[in-house]
Design a protein around this motif. Structure first.
Motif, PDB file in Angstrom:
ATOM      1  N   GLU A 242       0.829  -1.210   0.000  1.00  0.00           N
ATOM      2  CA  GLU A 242       0.000   0.000   0.000  1.00  0.00           C
ATOM      3  C   GLU A 242       0.861   1.257   0.000  1.00  0.00           C
ATOM      4  O   GLU A 242       0.571   2.236  -0.696  1.00  0.00           O
ATOM      5  CB  GLU A 242      -0.920  -0.016   1.226  1.00  0.00           C
ATOM      6  N   THR A 243       1.951   1.226   0.789  1.00  0.00           N
ATOM      7  CA  THR A 243       2.838   2.382   0.873  1.00  0.00           C
ATOM      8  C   THR A 243       3.505   2.669  -0.469  1.00  0.00           C
ATOM      9  O   THR A 243       3.657   3.826  -0.874  1.00  0.00           O
ATOM     10  CB  THR A 243       3.905   2.145   1.961  1.00  0.00           C
ATOM     11  N   VAL A 244       3.899   1.615  -1.172  1.00  0.00           N
ATOM     12  CA  VAL A 244       4.517   1.791  -2.491  1.00  0.00           C
ATOM     13  C   VAL A 244       3.533   2.424  -3.461  1.00  0.00           C
ATOM     14  O   VAL A 244       3.874   3.349  -4.215  1.00  0.00           O
ATOM     15  CB  VAL A 244       5.024   0.443  -3.042  1.00  0.00           C
ATOM     16  N   LEU A 245       2.293   1.955  -3.456  1.00  0.00           N
ATOM     17  CA  LEU A 245       1.291   2.512  -4.363  1.00  0.00           C
ATOM     18  C   LEU A 245       0.984   3.967  -4.031  1.00  0.00           C
ATOM     19  O   LEU A 245       0.794   4.794  -4.932  1.00  0.00           O
ATOM     20  CB  LEU A 245       0.010   1.676  -4.300  1.00  0.00           C
TER      21      LEU A 245
ATOM     22  N   LEU B 277       8.997   5.165  -3.607  1.00  0.00           N
ATOM     23  CA  LEU B 277       8.652   3.799  -3.996  1.00  0.00           C
ATOM     24  C   LEU B 277       9.343   2.764  -3.121  1.00  0.00           C
ATOM     25  O   LEU B 277       9.047   1.579  -3.209  1.00  0.00           O
ATOM     26  CB  LEU B 277       9.048   3.548  -5.460  1.00  0.00           C
ATOM     27  N   SER B 278      10.267   3.213  -2.292  1.00  0.00           N
ATOM     28  CA  SER B 278      11.023   2.258  -1.478  1.00  0.00           C
ATOM     29  C   SER B 278      10.283   1.865  -0.212  1.00  0.00           C
ATOM     30  O   SER B 278      10.772   1.044   0.557  1.00  0.00           O
ATOM     31  CB  SER B 278      12.403   2.832  -1.139  1.00  0.00           C
ATOM     32  N   GLY B 279       9.118   2.443  -0.007  1.00  0.00           N
ATOM     33  CA  GLY B 279       8.264   2.010   1.091  1.00  0.00           C
ATOM     34  C   GLY B 279       8.887   2.227   2.454  1.00  0.00           C
ATOM     35  O   GLY B 279       9.642   3.168   2.692  1.00  0.00           O
ATOM     36  N   MET B 280       8.564   1.304   3.363  1.00  0.00           N
ATOM     37  CA  MET B 280       9.057   1.385   4.741  1.00  0.00           C
ATOM     38  C   MET B 280      10.312   0.542   4.895  1.00  0.00           C
ATOM     39  O   MET B 280      10.406  -0.560   4.362  1.00  0.00           O
ATOM     40  CB  MET B 280       7.979   0.887   5.706  1.00  0.00           C
ATOM     41  N   ALA B 281      11.274   1.059   5.630  1.00  0.00           N
ATOM     42  CA  ALA B 281      12.516   0.327   5.867  1.00  0.00           C
ATOM     43  C   ALA B 281      12.315  -0.686   6.988  1.00  0.00           C
ATOM     44  O   ALA B 281      11.546  -0.458   7.925  1.00  0.00           O
ATOM     45  CB  ALA B 281      13.629   1.296   6.242  1.00  0.00           C
ATOM     46  N   ALA B 282      13.020  -1.803   6.894  1.00  0.00           N
ATOM     47  CA  ALA B 282      12.978  -2.792   7.975  1.00  0.00           C
ATOM     48  C   ALA B 282      13.543  -2.197   9.254  1.00  0.00           C
ATOM     49  O   ALA B 282      13.126  -2.556  10.361  1.00  0.00           O
ATOM     50  CB  ALA B 282      13.755  -4.039   7.575  1.00  0.00           C
TER      51      ALA B 282
ATOM     52  N   ALA C 122       6.095  -5.326  -2.845  1.00  0.00           N
ATOM     53  CA  ALA C 122       7.043  -5.379  -1.733  1.00  0.00           C
ATOM     54  C   ALA C 122       8.465  -5.582  -2.248  1.00  0.00           C
ATOM     55  O   ALA C 122       9.421  -4.987  -1.731  1.00  0.00           O
ATOM     56  CB  ALA C 122       6.660  -6.510  -0.774  1.00  0.00           C
ATOM     57  N   ARG C 123       8.614  -6.385  -3.286  1.00  0.00           N
ATOM     58  CA  ARG C 123       9.936  -6.605  -3.886  1.00  0.00           C
ATOM     59  C   ARG C 123      10.441  -5.312  -4.541  1.00  0.00           C
ATOM     60  O   ARG C 123      11.627  -4.965  -4.454  1.00  0.00           O
ATOM     61  CB  ARG C 123       9.850  -7.732  -4.904  1.00  0.00           C
ATOM     62  N   THR C 124       9.523  -4.590  -5.185  1.00  0.00           N
ATOM     63  CA  THR C 124       9.868  -3.300  -5.775  1.00  0.00           C
ATOM     64  C   THR C 124      10.373  -2.330  -4.714  1.00  0.00           C
ATOM     65  O   THR C 124      11.317  -1.567  -4.951  1.00  0.00           O
ATOM     66  CB  THR C 124       8.638  -2.694  -6.492  1.00  0.00           C
ATOM     67  N   ALA C 125       9.737  -2.372  -3.549  1.00  0.00           N
ATOM     68  CA  ALA C 125      10.149  -1.496  -2.454  1.00  0.00           C
ATOM     69  C   ALA C 125      11.598  -1.749  -2.072  1.00  0.00           C
ATOM     70  O   ALA C 125      12.392  -0.807  -1.912  1.00  0.00           O
ATOM     71  CB  ALA C 125       9.238  -1.699  -1.245  1.00  0.00           C
ATOM     72  N   GLN C 126      11.983  -3.004  -1.944  1.00  0.00           N
ATOM     73  CA  GLN C 126      13.348  -3.320  -1.535  1.00  0.00           C
ATOM     74  C   GLN C 126      14.360  -2.920  -2.614  1.00  0.00           C
ATOM     75  O   GLN C 126      15.406  -2.342  -2.320  1.00  0.00           O
ATOM     76  CB  GLN C 126      13.477  -4.812  -1.228  1.00  0.00           C
ATOM     77  N   LEU C 127      14.049  -3.217  -3.871  1.00  0.00           N
ATOM     78  CA  LEU C 127      14.952  -2.843  -4.960  1.00  0.00           C
ATOM     79  C   LEU C 127      15.090  -1.322  -5.059  1.00  0.00           C
ATOM     80  O   LEU C 127      16.192  -0.795  -5.268  1.00  0.00           O
ATOM     81  CB  LEU C 127      14.439  -3.414  -6.287  1.00  0.00           C
TER      82      LEU C 127
END
Length: 349
Positions: free
Chosen positions: A155-158, A170-175, A246-251
């Motif tokens: 959701e965060t990426v979108l 686009l990287s979303g939330m960090a671990a 989610a994979r897009t966020a990490q990349l």
């Protein structure tokens, strides 16, 4: 017979994070702060869980209560009362009681006042993190665990894509992320787990769960995305959209981190002796690096990071790449950017 697969998955995720925290704590404690007591054992780290009473954070609290004692880690909890619904104070007290029943200590319920800046969702988030930062400092916690799942990440990426704010959004939330004075305060063990796993773990452990009505209220952007947007994407593109996002966020995070490091190294070279940015040297940089330097300069001048969008940076960038004698660019926070004699001046007016 071992635990249910969902319970095993959440415990494993938490165990891994706790191991990281313990290793970091031991490394930082290798040199005693008080040489006069070299044999005094440093206190065990305290890890807090932020718990709303929802399935994600209740599953996280349960896993923390189970795993922390085995590693010699103290475990506590914080629940934040946003005061946005009738009876929210009673709900927060009930959550705090459940955390204590799990064996967590210390446990605290914190009431906050939610402002209006940035919209209701952003204002609530800002108030919540401020309360968690304060609680962490108050109790001397090493880390705070957050229950964000892979679904939350998607959701965060979108939402970042909709803002058009570039690869960082686009990287979303960090671990692992920070708070004031603590670069690694917040840990998100569940970013690789879906929401259903957490809910199932609560169900098989008979953990009571509270479903926040705001999560189903179409007045909120994230709620509409969760109940309308993502299902429509999965219908059109097939299953696996959440995992792909989610994979897009990490990349994207890996790429953004590398570009941020490049920009940090390049920034010194594009400033003159007085510290002003030289337009010719900025022009020679790749756009992705140059715009990061411009964004950082605007924030340092007083522009609020949350109000500084891609269009603002593009306007500043045109002072470098499309100079035609245009006037100053007005930015959030009463900051302006202006080209003067081959230099870029960014400051509050």
């Amino acid at each position: 017979m071992g635990p249910h697969p969902a319970v095993a998955a959440i415990r494993l995720a938490v165990r891994r994070v706790l191991h990281d925290i313990l290793n970091e704590h031991q490394t930082s404690s290798e040199q005693p702060p008080h040489p006069q007591t070299p044999h005094e054992r440093p206190p065990s780290p305290l890890v807090l869980v932020a718990c709303s009473g929802g399935a994600d954070s209740m599953a996280l609290a349960s896993a923390l209560a189970f795993e922390a004692p085995k590693l010699g880690i103290r475990a506590g909890g914080v629940t934040v009362d946003h005061g946005l619904q009738p009876g929210s104070d009673l709900r927060a007290d009930e959550v705090a009681l459940r955390l204590r029943e799990m064996g967590l200590d210390p446990v605290e319920s914190v009431a906050v006042t939610v402002g209006r800046e940035g919209g209701p969702e952003a204002a609530a988030r800002d108030a919540r993190y401020a309360a968690l930062d304060a609680a962490s400092l108050r109790h001397g916690a090493t880390a705070v665990l957050l229950g964000h799942t892979r679904d939350d990440q998607a959701e965060t990426v979108l939402l970042g894509l909709a803002r058009g704010s570039g690869i960082r959004s686009l990287s979303g939330m960090a671990a692992v992320s920070g708070g004031p004075g603590a670069a690694r305060r917040y840990r998100r063990p569940f970013l690789q787990l879906d929401r259903q796993t957490a809910r199932k773990a609560c169900m098989v452990q008979a953990l009571p769960v509270w479903d926040d009505p705001h999560n189903a209220d179409p007045a909120y952007t994230r709620s509409r995305l969760r109940h309308e947007g993502l299902p429509a994407l999965e219908k059109a593109l097939g299953k696996g959209v959440v995992e792909a996002l989610a994979r897009t966020a990490q990349l994207s995070r890996d790429d953004a981190d590398a570009l941020d490091a490049w920009a940090s190294q390049a920034e010194t070279a594009v400033r003159d002796a007085a510290g002003l940015l030289e337009c010719a040297k900025l022009y020679a940089l790749p756009p992705a690096v140059r715009r990061r330097i411009l964004r950082r300069a605007a924030i340092e001048a007083g522009a609020p990071a949350g109000s500084l969008f891609a269009r603002h940076i593009e306007e500043i960038d045109r002072l470098i790449t499309g100079w035609r004698g245009q006037g100053a660019i007005n930015l959030p926070g009463k900051v302006f950017a202006q080209r003067q004699g081959g230099r870029l001046v960014i400051r509050q007016g």
